[in-house]
Enzyme design. Structure first.
Site, PDB file in Angstrom:
ATOM      1  N   LYS A  26       0.844  -1.396   0.344  1.00 27.49           N
ATOM      2  CA  LYS A  26      -0.104   0.368  -0.183  1.00 27.49           C
ATOM      3  C   LYS A  26       1.098   1.541  -0.347  1.00 27.49           C
ATOM      4  CE  LYS A  26      -1.948  -1.736   4.286  1.00 27.49           C
ATOM      5  NZ  LYS A  26      -1.086  -1.461   3.795  1.00 27.49           N
ATOM      6  N   GLU A  93      -0.890   5.165   6.389  1.00 28.73           N
ATOM      7  CA  GLU A  93      -1.679   4.128   7.598  1.00 28.73           C
ATOM      8  C   GLU A  93      -2.855   4.849   8.301  1.00 28.73           C
ATOM      9  OE1 GLU A  93      -0.338   1.750   8.731  1.00 28.73           O
ATOM     10  OE2 GLU A  93       1.795   1.677   8.373  1.00 28.73           O
TER      11      GLU A  93
END
Ligand code: ZN
Length: 201
Positions: A26, A93
């Site tokens: 990611k 995050e």
């Protein structure tokens, strides 16, 4: 691979979400998009929640150390003031941010910004994580990236926790988590290294 939309007339903002399990790439995908925007001379700012202190306070650091500068913030409300004059905002995050993150991202997009969000879509129990479900609902573009299950080689969508600790937020690397496919995730601790039941496989 994700390609940026082309503009006709006035540029409007939009929201992109990059989601998936741990070890799915990611952050690497977020950095890839941000670096390309920087090369195009767009002003880029990257934010992450203050909770993530695994690495440097002032850097977004992916697991392969391909890093770019970022700012840690305590609440997503800070995004509004800190994004003045910015073209592209990256958020890493994102699962650890507060519940106001989706609304604040929409404010930035309405202002004409491109907002790129990377985060875990599920916690270690397999439940939707923090503000990510709401962000998926309001995003123009969604990219789900996958890790590979170390037990069977299928695509991994889960972040399996290799300890009995039940806290939802527990930061760590390979000693605490491993990516697992749907089947191996549901097999649970039978596959844990310390269980001794996987010897000979
Ligand atoms: Zn598997």
């Amino acid at each position: 691979m994700f390609l940026e939309p082309q503009f006709r007339g006035q540029r409007s903002g939009w929201i992109e979400v990059i989601c998936g399990s741990m070890f799915s790439g990611k952050t690497e995908e977020l950095i890839r998009r941000l670096k390309r925007a920087k090369i195009a001379n767009q002003r880029v700012e990257i934010f992450k929640p203050q909770i993530d202190r695994r690495y440097s306070e002032s850097m977004v650091v992916s697991h392969d150390a391909n890093s770019i500068h970022s700012t840690s913030i305590a609440h997503s409300n800070e995004l509004i003031a800190l994004s003045e004059g910015v073209t592209v905002v990256g958020i890493d995050e994102a699962q650890f941010f507060d519940e106001d993150l989706p609304e604040n991202c929409q404010k930035l997009a309405l202002r004409g910004l491109r907002v790129i969000i990377a985060g875990l879509d599920m916690d270690f129990r397999g439940k939707p994580f923090g503000p990510i479900p709401q962000l998926l609902a309001v995003a123009e573009y969604i990219t789900k990236v996958h890790a590979i299950c170390p037990h069977c080689g299928n695509l991994a969508v889960h972040s399996y926790r290799l300890t009995a600790n039940e806290e939802t937020v527990m930061l760590g690397e390979k000693d605490l988590y491993e990516p697992r496919c749907r089947t191996c995730f549901h097999l649970g601790s039978v596959l844990d290294p310390q269980s001794g039941k996987t010897d000979g496989h």
